[in-house]
Motif scaffolding. Structure first.
Motif, PDB file in Angstrom:
ATOM      1  N   PHE A  42     -43.084  33.894  26.405  1.00 39.14           N
ATOM      2  CA  PHE A  42     -43.438  32.498  26.132  1.00 39.14           C
ATOM      3  C   PHE A  42     -42.213  31.771  25.604  1.00 39.14           C
ATOM      4  O   PHE A  42     -41.714  32.084  24.527  1.00 39.14           O
ATOM      5  CB  PHE A  42     -44.579  32.484  25.106  1.00 39.14           C
ATOM      6  N   LEU A  43     -41.714  30.789  26.386  1.00 38.13           N
ATOM      7  CA  LEU A  43     -40.489  30.065  26.054  1.00 38.13           C
ATOM      8  C   LEU A  43     -40.778  28.558  25.930  1.00 38.13           C
ATOM      9  O   LEU A  43     -40.334  27.754  26.738  1.00 38.13           O
ATOM     10  CB  LEU A  43     -39.415  30.332  27.117  1.00 38.13           C
ATOM     11  N   PRO A  44     -41.531  28.146  24.932  1.00 38.50           N
ATOM     12  CA  PRO A  44     -41.835  26.716  24.792  1.00 38.50           C
ATOM     13  C   PRO A  44     -40.646  25.915  24.287  1.00 38.50           C
ATOM     14  O   PRO A  44     -40.574  24.700  24.487  1.00 38.50           O
ATOM     15  CB  PRO A  44     -42.970  26.711  23.769  1.00 38.50           C
ATOM     16  N   ALA A  45     -39.713  26.594  23.613  1.00 36.42           N
ATOM     17  CA  ALA A  45     -38.545  25.930  23.040  1.00 36.42           C
ATOM     18  C   ALA A  45     -37.343  26.083  23.953  1.00 36.42           C
ATOM     19  O   ALA A  45     -36.263  26.502  23.546  1.00 36.42           O
ATOM     20  CB  ALA A  45     -38.251  26.486  21.651  1.00 36.42           C
ATOM     21  N   HIS A  46     -37.529  25.727  25.228  1.00 36.36           N
ATOM     22  CA  HIS A  46     -36.444  25.755  26.213  1.00 36.36           C
ATOM     23  C   HIS A  46     -35.596  24.494  26.063  1.00 36.36           C
ATOM     24  O   HIS A  46     -34.378  24.525  26.159  1.00 36.36           O
ATOM     25  CB  HIS A  46     -37.043  25.856  27.620  1.00 36.36           C
ATOM     26  N   THR A  47     -36.275  23.389  25.850  1.00 38.20           N
ATOM     27  CA  THR A  47     -35.648  22.117  25.505  1.00 38.20           C
ATOM     28  C   THR A  47     -36.733  21.237  24.900  1.00 38.20           C
ATOM     29  O   THR A  47     -37.924  21.572  24.969  1.00 38.20           O
ATOM     30  CB  THR A  47     -35.015  21.446  26.743  1.00 38.20           C
ATOM     31  N   VAL A  48     -36.358  20.115  24.306  1.00 37.24           N
ATOM     32  CA  VAL A  48     -37.348  19.194  23.752  1.00 37.24           C
ATOM     33  C   VAL A  48     -37.897  18.352  24.901  1.00 37.24           C
ATOM     34  O   VAL A  48     -37.125  17.691  25.605  1.00 37.24           O
ATOM     35  CB  VAL A  48     -36.723  18.287  22.676  1.00 37.24           C
TER      36      VAL A  48
ATOM     37  N   PHE B  34     -41.877  35.898  22.399  1.00 38.17           N
ATOM     38  CA  PHE B  34     -41.563  34.489  22.200  1.00 38.17           C
ATOM     39  C   PHE B  34     -40.060  34.316  22.366  1.00 38.17           C
ATOM     40  O   PHE B  34     -39.280  35.191  21.997  1.00 38.17           O
ATOM     41  CB  PHE B  34     -41.981  34.030  20.801  1.00 38.17           C
ATOM     42  N   ASP B  35     -39.632  33.164  22.905  1.00 39.60           N
ATOM     43  CA  ASP B  35     -38.221  32.915  23.130  1.00 39.60           C
ATOM     44  C   ASP B  35     -37.908  31.460  22.795  1.00 39.60           C
ATOM     45  O   ASP B  35     -38.792  30.586  22.839  1.00 39.60           O
ATOM     46  CB  ASP B  35     -37.866  33.204  24.599  1.00 39.60           C
ATOM     47  N   ALA B  36     -36.644  31.187  22.444  1.00 39.52           N
ATOM     48  CA  ALA B  36     -36.181  29.833  22.161  1.00 39.52           C
ATOM     49  C   ALA B  36     -34.704  29.724  22.522  1.00 39.52           C
ATOM     50  O   ALA B  36     -33.977  30.719  22.517  1.00 39.52           O
ATOM     51  CB  ALA B  36     -36.395  29.479  20.693  1.00 39.52           C
TER      52      ALA B  36
END
Length: 398
Positions: free
Chosen positions: A178-184, A216-218
């Protein structure tokens, strides 16, 4: 039960496992020449020199490996396989001199893929991803897939549902991240802290409760997410049972490697501009340094400091970083060539990096990464008589 024989070289990687993949040497490959292997029920029952095959297997069916090299199946530990649209224009702009950040600021980059992915149907994304999955080289038997091109809860769930659907269609083991923080996303422009709070308080609990992701990923980078914002998200992810993998220090040193080591991240990926302090901290940790030489080749940016990381004692893995923007390559063996030729890794180091260490970067090293008695039969059978041919062949070996 089957006895495979006439294996020119069988690389068990037992020594690499013993050393947790650090400072790999040729001795750590555990090379058995003129080898035989007994498989039964998907498990390795015996492996060793052919002449020493136990008499207990004398009546078992025999299959000739035709003088091939056998090694543990490749593990692809970082991909962005699910997406809509394309990024051909991004490449054209880079070729004309634009930077990654300049392209993003002008409406290209990740956000252009976000627009296309949001508008694509679940079925269209599944069809596209299924096609991309079949293009990975035959040696890959385990593959990680990230979300991150949706950036709304609904779209991120859609991407992870694609991974779930793909798993029913392929024998490969898929690991969802889950990579929700790829960009704003556009809806939160200028409100990154608020977006981070939404991720922590709403999205992470929802994804965890639906059991759609393992990690989780960012993206810790200037203009994307800060160390403090990422720490907050990592803490929320770990609270809800998700492991942590991070994109760090790719274009600038943002101290992301220090954060990853501090948080006990399973991996820190990219590291093209990691600091000496970051290298030291990774070397002292169990966090895997995942390097993506294909992205450096494609974007024309400096290669990550593989030699410094390995010499310091870090666990180093290799990936294609398959994605539509900065490395549209499915060829993991080619990354071994780049690692050896451009990042000055030895061939044993590169082989361990794409097998056992890549497995560690996904926490699947109990099932992948070595060929040993009692472990699953996960093998790449290479049409060569010498393991050195793997990087030499420039990604063209079957």
């Amino acid at each position: 039960m089957t006895v495979f024989e006439n294996i020119a070289q069988c690389l068990t990687l037992q020594g690499a496992r013993t050393k947790k993949g650090r400072n790999a040497t040729q001795q750590d490959l555990g090379i058995i020449t003129d080898a035989a292997l007994v498989e039964d029920g998907g498990i390795v029952r015996w492996v060793g020199p052919r002449r020493e095959t136990p008499k207990a297997y004398a009546q078992a069916p025999r299959v000739s490996a035709e003088g091939a090299v056998w090694l543990p199946a490749l593990v692809e530990c970082h991909t962005h396989l699910v997406y809509g649209g394309e990024r051909i224009q991004d490449y054209a702009l880079r070729c004309s001199g634009k930077t990654y950040q300049e392209i993003a600021q002008s409406g290209g980059g990740i956000l252009s893929t976000v627009r296309e992915t949001r508008s694509a149907s679940l079925e269209a994304l599944i069809d596209r991803a299924s096609h991309e999955l079949t293009r990975f080289t035959a040696g890959v038997q385990c593959l990680e897939i990230k979300s991150g091109y949706g950036l709304t809860l609904e779209s991120e769930i859609k991407m992870l549902e694609v991974v779930k659907a793909l798993q029913k269609r392929t024998p490969l083991h898929l690991v969802p991240t889950f990579l929700p923080a790829h960009t704003v996303p556009p809806e939160f422009k200028g409100k990154a802290d608020h977006y981070v709070s939404v991720i922590c308080e709403e999205w992470i609990p929802q994804i965890a409760s639906m059991k759609l992701a393992t990690f989780f990923d960012a993206f810790v980078e200037e203009g994307y997410f800060t160390v403090d914002q990422t720490r907050k998200m990592c803490e929320a992810a770990q609270k809800h049972g998700l492991g942590v993998k991070l994109h760090v220090d790719q274009f600038t040193d943002q101290k992301g490697a220090l954060l990853g080591a501090e948080m006990g991240a399973v991996s820190c990926d990219h590291l093209d501009n990691v600091s000496k302090e970051g290298i030291a901290k990774l070397a002292q940790s169990e966090t895997v340094a995942v390097l993506a030489p294909g992205a450096s080749l494609f974007t024309g940016t400096p290669y990550p400091p593989a030699r410094a990381l390995i010499d310091a004692g870090a666990i180093v893995a290799l990936t294609t970083d398959f994605n539509p923007g900065t490395c549209p390559s499915h060829n993991l063996p080619l990354m071994l060539t780049l690692a050896c030729s451009q990042m000055k890794m030895s061939i044993p180091e590169a082989i361990v990096a794409a097998t056992f260490n890549a497995a560690q970067a996904l926490n699947v090293q109990d099932s992948y990464g070595t060929i040993e008695v009692g472990r699953p039969f996960k093998v790449w059978k290479v049409a060569a008589h010498d393991f050195n041919a793997i990087p030499y062949a420039f990604g063209e070996l079957d």
